[in-house]
Design a protein around this motif. Structure first.
Motif, PDB file in Angstrom:
ATOM      1  N   ARG A  83       3.395 -22.512  17.366  1.00 18.04           N
ATOM      2  CA  ARG A  83       2.973 -22.841  15.839  1.00 18.04           C
ATOM      3  C   ARG A  83       2.231 -21.748  15.231  1.00 18.04           C
ATOM      4  O   ARG A  83       1.454 -21.010  15.674  1.00 18.04           O
ATOM      5  N   VAL A  84       2.516 -21.703  13.877  1.00 18.29           N
ATOM      6  CA  VAL A  84       2.127 -20.864  12.913  1.00 18.29           C
ATOM      7  C   VAL A  84       1.302 -21.450  11.698  1.00 18.29           C
ATOM      8  O   VAL A  84       1.987 -22.461  11.324  1.00 18.29           O
ATOM      9  N   LEU A  85      -0.043 -21.221  11.622  1.00 19.32           N
ATOM     10  CA  LEU A  85      -0.462 -22.264  10.382  1.00 19.32           C
ATOM     11  C   LEU A  85      -0.581 -21.098   9.304  1.00 19.32           C
ATOM     12  O   LEU A  85      -1.167 -20.184   9.283  1.00 19.32           O
ATOM     13  N   ALA A  86      -0.376 -21.984   7.919  1.00 19.34           N
ATOM     14  CA  ALA A  86      -0.343 -21.285   6.750  1.00 19.34           C
ATOM     15  C   ALA A  86      -1.216 -22.352   5.722  1.00 19.34           C
ATOM     16  O   ALA A  86      -1.143 -23.369   6.281  1.00 19.34           O
ATOM     17  N   LEU A  87      -1.875 -21.836   4.684  1.00 19.67           N
ATOM     18  CA  LEU A  87      -2.350 -22.656   3.937  1.00 19.67           C
ATOM     19  C   LEU A  87      -1.448 -23.373   2.743  1.00 19.67           C
ATOM     20  O   LEU A  87      -0.658 -22.717   2.181  1.00 19.67           O
TER      21      LEU A  87
ATOM     22  N   PRO B 171      15.882 -24.278  -1.422  1.00 13.27           N
ATOM     23  CA  PRO B 171      17.239 -23.881  -1.538  1.00 13.27           C
ATOM     24  C   PRO B 171      17.631 -22.895  -0.335  1.00 13.27           C
ATOM     25  O   PRO B 171      18.627 -22.540  -0.113  1.00 13.27           O
ATOM     26  N   PHE B 172      16.768 -22.375   0.541  1.00 10.53           N
ATOM     27  CA  PHE B 172      16.989 -21.497   1.573  1.00 10.53           C
ATOM     28  C   PHE B 172      16.809 -22.039   3.151  1.00 10.53           C
ATOM     29  O   PHE B 172      16.835 -21.292   3.984  1.00 10.53           O
ATOM     30  N   GLU B 173      16.483 -23.154   3.158  1.00 11.85           N
ATOM     31  CA  GLU B 173      16.269 -23.964   4.439  1.00 11.85           C
ATOM     32  C   GLU B 173      17.695 -24.078   5.010  1.00 11.85           C
ATOM     33  O   GLU B 173      18.753 -24.384   4.598  1.00 11.85           O
ATOM     34  N   PRO B 174      17.675 -23.967   6.354  1.00 13.78           N
ATOM     35  CA  PRO B 174      16.353 -23.909   7.387  1.00 13.78           C
ATOM     36  C   PRO B 174      15.789 -22.669   7.459  1.00 13.78           C
ATOM     37  O   PRO B 174      16.635 -21.550   7.510  1.00 13.78           O
ATOM     38  N   LEU B 175      14.400 -22.434   7.338  1.00 16.48           N
ATOM     39  CA  LEU B 175      13.810 -21.273   7.447  1.00 16.48           C
ATOM     40  C   LEU B 175      13.460 -21.083   8.846  1.00 16.48           C
ATOM     41  O   LEU B 175      13.505 -22.167   9.518  1.00 16.48           O
ATOM     42  N   PRO B 176      12.896 -19.755   9.276  1.00 15.56           N
ATOM     43  CA  PRO B 176      12.328 -19.670  10.491  1.00 15.56           C
ATOM     44  C   PRO B 176      11.437 -20.718  10.727  1.00 15.56           C
ATOM     45  O   PRO B 176      10.539 -21.034   9.875  1.00 15.56           O
ATOM     46  N   GLY B 177      11.335 -21.329  11.833  1.00 13.63           N
ATOM     47  CA  GLY B 177      10.449 -22.571  12.445  1.00 13.63           C
ATOM     48  C   GLY B 177       9.173 -22.305  12.857  1.00 13.63           C
ATOM     49  O   GLY B 177       8.557 -21.264  12.997  1.00 13.63           O
TER      50      GLY B 177
END
Length: 419
Positions: free
Chosen positions: A146-150, A173-179
């Protein structure tokens, strides 16, 4: 197939054929919309367009031109370096690259043992945040996915940086993104609830510029350092927009959380004073996570950009421009906040968000009127104007903007009353 070089079609002579804006639309991808003006020249805090009109630049290329336009120190450094050595691959190093890495460690972590830090040089803020994300992944391995961002975060538009960016319109528009990225409110309770031993990193901006210049709540960055340390996660601080003296200190986290040492700090924008450069400064175990072959860039550490960055650092220090940003920002924000039609001013130093009262907006319309009056600002959200001028901005230019903004807001209020 013929290998004979084909001649390049000549450009239309000035004053004939399509306009520059029409030529732009016919040749450049429509990723930025129609250009507001065609700029041809700059000096200090001023620029001129193709029609000869002058503007006071209060955006500085979005917090990039910290020394303004055509600063002699940058011009001299770039000219001298380019006439000596313009580019080498990263199979080699240059003196400018090494000197810049050493200088950045001292700026980001004043007073700490420099031997504990390492620098990766890139070409932009998005690249710097991509590298930071890879450092986080190397730290986490399979055990910490897991990576947390705000919420409201903006960290760039490349795929990894975009995965860290909150705005749905940019992401979808660019999903799927790095998970593995989760967004949490900028709130201590929410951060405490989300943090755990399966988190590899938390990334934060000290002041969220694209969200309308929103500083983190008081004490949150200090708490984030404590929480990440307790969980064994990295703390990544994105200083791409807020660093290099813009907020009145070399780094905004020095102001918001004195004594806090992030594991990773990312930089760009003002670092090169207009030249494309980004940097990652990692400290402690995080500094050793990327090894040979695990990351790279062709232009990162380019000696011309590194020489420009060194000139920027010397000039900021010699002319005391971070201190100047702090002093002017305090005075200017107070004067702007007192204008009728202004609800308040957020930010620090010379990164300011002017929040308009409901009857004064939309901010994009105010921005357009200010452009017609000779001032360049932008509207990152519907009720807020962003000011990120060169740190060499004069008192007279700041005062002139305050006066004109007051006139624009008064005129809009009068028109609404008559409607």
């Amino acid at each position: 197939m013929s290998t004979t070089p084909q001649p390049v079609p000549p450009a239309p002579a000035p004053g004939t054929g399509p306009s520059w804006t029409e030529r732009y639309a016919a040749a450049v991808m429509n990723t930025f919309g129609t250009p507001q003006r065609v700029l041809v020249r700059g000096r200090g805090a001023h620029v001129w367009d193709a029609e000869g009109r002058q503007y006071t630049d209060l955006l500085a290329g979005i917090a990039v031109n910290c020394l303004g336009h055509a600063h002699p120190a940058v011009v001299s450094a770039v000219t001298q370096q380019l006439s000596t050595l313009g580019h080498v691959s990263n199979f080699f190093t240059t003196t400018a690259q090494v000197e810049l890495a050493e200088a950045l460690i001292r700026l980001v972590h004043p007073g700490l043992d420099a031997s504990d830090s390492r620098v990766f040089l890139a070409s932009s803020g998005a690249e710097a945040n991509e590298a930071a994300l890879k450092i986080a992944r190397r730290h986490g391995g399979g055990a910490r996915p897991r990576v947390l961002a705000l919420e409201n975060a903006f960290h760039g538009r490349t795929m990894g940086a975009l995965a860290l960016t909150h705005k749905a319109a940019y992401r979808e528009p660019f999903e799927p993104l790095p998970g593995g990225v989760e967004f949490v409110p900028a709130d201590l309770g929410a951060l405490q609830a989300a943090m755990g031993e399966d988190v590899c990193a938390l990334i934060v901006e000290p002041i969220q510029g694209e969200a309308g210049v929103r500083p983190l709540p008081e004490g949150l960055l200090t708490a984030a350092r404590r929480l990440t340390r307790e969980a064994g996660a990295l703390l990544i601080v994105d200083e791409v927009q807020t660093g290099m003296g813009r907020c009145g200190t070399w780094m905004a986290h020095h102001l918001l959380a004195p004594g806090t040492t992030p594991d990773v700090v990312t930089l760009a924008k003002g670092l090169g004073g207009g030249l494309p450069i980004g940097a990652v400064v990692a400290t402690g175990p995080a500094a050793q996570l990327l090894g040979p072959g695990q990351h790279g860039t062709t232009f990162g550490g380019n000696p011309v950009c590194a020489a420009a960055a060194l000139a920027v650092i010397r000039t900021l220090r010699d002319e005391h421009l971070p201190e100047r940003a702090a002093a002017l920002g305090r005075r200017w924000s107070g004067q702007i906040a007192a204008l009728p039609g202004v609800r308040g001013v957020r930010g620090a130093g010379l990164l300011l968000g002017v929040v308009l009262e409901e009857g004064a907006g939309p901010a994009a319309e105010v921005q357009a009127e200010l452009m017609d009056r000779g001032f360049i600002v932008n509207a990152p959200c519907p009720d807020t104007l962003r000011l990120a001028p060169p740190l060499v901005l004069s008192d007279a230019d700041a005062d002139s903007f305050t006066r004109v903004l007051g006139e624009v807001l008064a005129s809009r209020a009068s028109r609404q009353e008559q409607a």
